[in-house]
Design a protein around this motif. Sequence first.
Motif, PDB file in Angstrom:
ATOM      1  N   VAL A 207       0.837  -1.204   0.000  1.00  0.00           N
ATOM      2  CA  VAL A 207       0.000   0.000   0.000  1.00  0.00           C
ATOM      3  C   VAL A 207       0.871   1.252   0.000  1.00  0.00           C
ATOM      4  O   VAL A 207       0.622   2.207  -0.751  1.00  0.00           O
ATOM      5  N   PHE A 208       1.931   1.276   0.832  1.00  0.00           N
ATOM      6  CA  PHE A 208       2.812   2.441   0.867  1.00  0.00           C
ATOM      7  C   PHE A 208       3.432   2.718  -0.509  1.00  0.00           C
ATOM      8  O   PHE A 208       3.578   3.866  -0.930  1.00  0.00           O
ATOM      9  N   GLU A 209       3.781   1.647  -1.210  1.00  0.00           N
ATOM     10  CA  GLU A 209       4.483   1.818  -2.485  1.00  0.00           C
ATOM     11  C   GLU A 209       3.549   2.180  -3.639  1.00  0.00           C
ATOM     12  O   GLU A 209       4.002   2.732  -4.643  1.00  0.00           O
ATOM     13  N   ASN A 210       2.257   1.885  -3.484  1.00  0.00           N
ATOM     14  CA  ASN A 210       1.356   2.073  -4.621  1.00  0.00           C
ATOM     15  C   ASN A 210       0.257   3.107  -4.419  1.00  0.00           C
ATOM     16  O   ASN A 210      -0.348   3.554  -5.397  1.00  0.00           O
ATOM     17  N   ALA A 211      -0.014   3.496  -3.189  1.00  0.00           N
ATOM     18  CA  ALA A 211      -1.134   4.410  -2.955  1.00  0.00           C
ATOM     19  C   ALA A 211      -0.793   5.827  -3.413  1.00  0.00           C
ATOM     20  O   ALA A 211       0.303   6.329  -3.170  1.00  0.00           O
ATOM     21  N   LYS A 212      -1.737   6.452  -4.060  1.00  0.00           N
ATOM     22  CA  LYS A 212      -1.573   7.850  -4.488  1.00  0.00           C
ATOM     23  C   LYS A 212      -2.171   8.809  -3.462  1.00  0.00           C
ATOM     24  O   LYS A 212      -1.995  10.019  -3.576  1.00  0.00           O
ATOM     25  N   MET A 213      -2.894   8.274  -2.495  1.00  0.00           N
ATOM     26  CA  MET A 213      -3.509   9.107  -1.459  1.00  0.00           C
ATOM     27  C   MET A 213      -2.771   8.869  -0.134  1.00  0.00           C
ATOM     28  O   MET A 213      -1.968   7.934  -0.019  1.00  0.00           O
ATOM     29  N   PRO A 214      -2.997   9.711   0.899  1.00  0.00           N
ATOM     30  CA  PRO A 214      -2.321   9.510   2.187  1.00  0.00           C
ATOM     31  C   PRO A 214      -2.607   8.125   2.772  1.00  0.00           C
ATOM     32  O   PRO A 214      -3.687   7.563   2.593  1.00  0.00           O
ATOM     33  N   VAL A 215      -1.604   7.585   3.485  1.00  0.00           N
ATOM     34  CA  VAL A 215      -1.708   6.256   4.099  1.00  0.00           C
ATOM     35  C   VAL A 215      -1.583   6.386   5.618  1.00  0.00           C
ATOM     36  O   VAL A 215      -0.688   7.075   6.115  1.00  0.00           O
ATOM     37  N   ILE A 216      -2.501   5.776   6.332  1.00  0.00           N
ATOM     38  CA  ILE A 216      -2.362   5.637   7.791  1.00  0.00           C
ATOM     39  C   ILE A 216      -2.186   4.138   8.044  1.00  0.00           C
ATOM     40  O   ILE A 216      -3.137   3.371   7.950  1.00  0.00           O
ATOM     41  N   ALA A 217      -0.966   3.731   8.350  1.00  0.00           N
ATOM     42  CA  ALA A 217      -0.666   2.300   8.441  1.00  0.00           C
ATOM     43  C   ALA A 217      -0.982   1.747   9.828  1.00  0.00           C
ATOM     44  O   ALA A 217      -0.684   2.374  10.846  1.00  0.00           O
ATOM     45  N   HIS A 218      -1.590   0.587   9.820  1.00  0.00           N
ATOM     46  CA  HIS A 218      -1.846  -0.151  11.063  1.00  0.00           C
ATOM     47  C   HIS A 218      -1.022  -1.425  10.969  1.00  0.00           C
ATOM     48  O   HIS A 218      -1.476  -2.461  10.512  1.00  0.00           O
ATOM     49  N   TYR A 219       0.243  -1.273  11.416  1.00  0.00           N
ATOM     50  CA  TYR A 219       1.246  -2.309  11.187  1.00  0.00           C
ATOM     51  C   TYR A 219       1.143  -3.393  12.258  1.00  0.00           C
ATOM     52  O   TYR A 219       0.355  -3.329  13.186  1.00  0.00           O
ATOM     53  N   GLN A 220       2.001  -4.397  12.132  1.00  0.00           N
ATOM     54  CA  GLN A 220       1.996  -5.534  13.041  1.00  0.00           C
ATOM     55  C   GLN A 220       2.278  -5.118  14.485  1.00  0.00           C
ATOM     56  O   GLN A 220       2.844  -4.061  14.757  1.00  0.00           O
ATOM     57  N   GLY A 221       1.905  -6.002  15.422  1.00  0.00           N
ATOM     58  CA  GLY A 221       2.151  -5.733  16.832  1.00  0.00           C
ATOM     59  C   GLY A 221       3.271  -6.607  17.362  1.00  0.00           C
ATOM     60  O   GLY A 221       3.025  -7.727  17.813  1.00  0.00           O
ATOM     61  N   LEU A 222       4.507  -6.102  17.304  1.00  0.00           N
ATOM     62  CA  LEU A 222       5.613  -6.843  17.912  1.00  0.00           C
ATOM     63  C   LEU A 222       5.812  -6.210  19.298  1.00  0.00           C
ATOM     64  O   LEU A 222       6.633  -5.322  19.493  1.00  0.00           O
ATOM     65  N   CYS A 223       5.014  -6.686  20.243  1.00  0.00           N
ATOM     66  CA  CYS A 223       4.885  -6.031  21.556  1.00  0.00           C
ATOM     67  C   CYS A 223       5.780  -6.711  22.598  1.00  0.00           C
ATOM     68  O   CYS A 223       5.975  -7.933  22.569  1.00  0.00           O
ATOM     69  N   HIS A 224       6.280  -5.897  23.545  1.00  0.00           N
ATOM     70  CA  HIS A 224       7.172  -6.396  24.599  1.00  0.00           C
ATOM     71  C   HIS A 224       6.593  -6.109  25.975  1.00  0.00           C
ATOM     72  O   HIS A 224       5.854  -5.140  26.162  1.00  0.00           O
ATOM     73  N   MET A 225       6.977  -6.950  26.919  1.00  0.00           N
ATOM     74  CA  MET A 225       6.729  -6.674  28.330  1.00  0.00           C
ATOM     75  C   MET A 225       8.082  -6.783  29.031  1.00  0.00           C
ATOM     76  O   MET A 225       8.809  -7.765  28.836  1.00  0.00           O
ATOM     77  N   TYR A 226       8.419  -5.767  29.835  1.00  0.00           N
ATOM     78  CA  TYR A 226       9.696  -5.749  30.549  1.00  0.00           C
ATOM     79  C   TYR A 226       9.437  -5.876  32.048  1.00  0.00           C
ATOM     80  O   TYR A 226       8.699  -5.064  32.627  1.00  0.00           O
ATOM     81  N   ILE A 227      10.048  -6.891  32.673  1.00  0.00           N
ATOM     82  CA  ILE A 227       9.953  -7.046  34.124  1.00  0.00           C
ATOM     83  C   ILE A 227      11.195  -6.428  34.745  1.00  0.00           C
ATOM     84  O   ILE A 227      12.316  -6.926  34.579  1.00  0.00           O
ATOM     85  N   ASP A 228      10.967  -5.319  35.434  1.00  0.00           N
ATOM     86  CA  ASP A 228      12.060  -4.556  36.036  1.00  0.00           C
ATOM     87  C   ASP A 228      12.600  -5.283  37.281  1.00  0.00           C
ATOM     88  O   ASP A 228      11.918  -6.150  37.862  1.00  0.00           O
ATOM     89  N   SER A 229      13.787  -4.899  37.721  1.00  0.00           N
ATOM     90  CA  SER A 229      14.389  -5.509  38.918  1.00  0.00           C
ATOM     91  C   SER A 229      13.548  -5.252  40.165  1.00  0.00           C
ATOM     92  O   SER A 229      13.622  -6.011  41.136  1.00  0.00           O
ATOM     93  N   GLU A 230      12.720  -4.192  40.138  1.00  0.00           N
ATOM     94  CA  GLU A 230      11.910  -3.857  41.304  1.00  0.00           C
ATOM     95  C   GLU A 230      10.421  -4.120  41.062  1.00  0.00           C
ATOM     96  O   GLU A 230       9.560  -3.382  41.537  1.00  0.00           O
ATOM     97  N   ALA A 231      10.125  -5.158  40.326  1.00  0.00           N
ATOM     98  CA  ALA A 231       8.728  -5.511  40.046  1.00  0.00           C
ATOM     99  C   ALA A 231       8.147  -6.386  41.151  1.00  0.00           C
ATOM    100  O   ALA A 231       8.872  -7.106  41.846  1.00  0.00           O
ATOM    101  N   ASP A 232       6.821  -6.327  41.302  1.00  0.00           N
ATOM    102  CA  ASP A 232       6.100  -7.255  42.181  1.00  0.00           C
ATOM    103  C   ASP A 232       6.009  -8.598  41.443  1.00  0.00           C
ATOM    104  O   ASP A 232       5.462  -8.669  40.331  1.00  0.00           O
ATOM    105  N   VAL A 233       6.523  -9.647  42.052  1.00  0.00           N
ATOM    106  CA  VAL A 233       6.645 -10.931  41.364  1.00  0.00           C
ATOM    107  C   VAL A 233       5.284 -11.501  40.952  1.00  0.00           C
ATOM    108  O   VAL A 233       5.078 -11.884  39.789  1.00  0.00           O
ATOM    109  N   GLU A 234       4.357 -11.575  41.871  1.00  0.00           N
ATOM    110  CA  GLU A 234       3.049 -12.178  41.554  1.00  0.00           C
ATOM    111  C   GLU A 234       2.316 -11.363  40.495  1.00  0.00           C
ATOM    112  O   GLU A 234       1.671 -11.911  39.592  1.00  0.00           O
TER     113      GLU A 234
END
Length: 412
Positions: A207-234
């Motif tokens: 779509v980005f390469e072929n669209a002649k009108m503006p594009v609002i992309a809803h791309y993949q979700g490569l999501c992360h969760m980070y457990i900090d050293s001071e997190a509540d374990v449970e």
Amino acid sequence: MKKLARTVRKASKELLKLNKETKDLIFDDLVKALDKNRELILEKNQLDLDAAFKNDLSKAMVDRLKLSNDRIDDIISGVKTIRDQPEIVGSFYNEFTNDLGLKIKRQRVPLGVILMIFESRPNVVVDCAALALKSSNAIILKGGKEAKHSNEVLGKIIQDAISKYVNKSVVEVLASDNREVLNDLLDLKDDIDVVIPRGGHGLINHVFENAKMPVIAHYQGLCHMYIDSEADVEKAVTLVENAKTQRTGVCNAIETLLIHKDILPKVNEKISKRLLAKGCELRVDEEFAMQTKGTFVKATPEDWSTEYLDNILSIKTVSSLEEAINHIDEYGSNHSECIISNNEENCQKFLQSVDASCVMVNASTRFNDGGQLGLGAELGISTTKLHAYGPMGVEQMTTSRYVVVGDGQIRS
């Protein structure tokens, strides 16, 4: 396609004449039609599911494709929520009077005609049609071939429900098994105001390469969760389980878990036990494997950049908050990121440093969803910053213009 787009453009003008009372009647009739046609919807959906099994589509794809009475209830609930939202189109804001006595204000107006291209999830048809009607936009919906029968029946139900009040062409659902029309549509910049692709890397790039009108992309979700050293374990263990396994085939489920090395010995066995009990495949780094009982798949560099959309989680041990942020910066997709910590300073640093459309602090990434964030439903989750960033609801489907009211003032 040009003729169809022009018909939609012309029909879109009728939406501007509808008041809230008429829109409420449209939504009421749409709710009744969806409820009345449950059996037909499920029957058509089963044809798509049969084809999915025959073509050996992944479990995640089948899950995204599947409709049930509960999911139809959710779709109907979303329509009702959108119906009950305040009217935004036509509203004024930021009004002031300048030194010449001119009253200057901004007014919300619709984008016009939206082209939505999406894959596999038939609920998108109703969600997006309802949001478009509420925001006075016409919409052309082009779904994936795997949801052909579901999309077509939902499109017909919508058009039948709205035709009593407005030109039914304000919502057009195109045949899902005809990819040839896609490039024709992307060429119609005079009749389509914006295109929103929602799907994988290949679709977005095309779509980005072929669209002649503006594009609002809803791309993949490569999501992360980070457990900090001071997190509540449970709390951390529960959040990881929810963010990965509550529904594995969706874009706001986590794909990679980052664990600070200092808290690893406290959470590793609990996380492993909880996720393995849910059938989750763990792909882990050497540090996690060394400190945890059991046999795991060894994570490879490719895992850090993979959106599984499946019951698989990669796990990486990090030595600091900075290393976690750098990892997200390199592999994230600007979708949903989360920190679990009781340290306010670390949470603030994470918020300031991570670039994502939604950042969670001690909450599941599964909440990055239009329905959960008060939008009723969503057109999708924008991972680009123009014109919206994050879930797109009614407000994000409008733009604004200036309105100036004077009493004969002239400029010297």
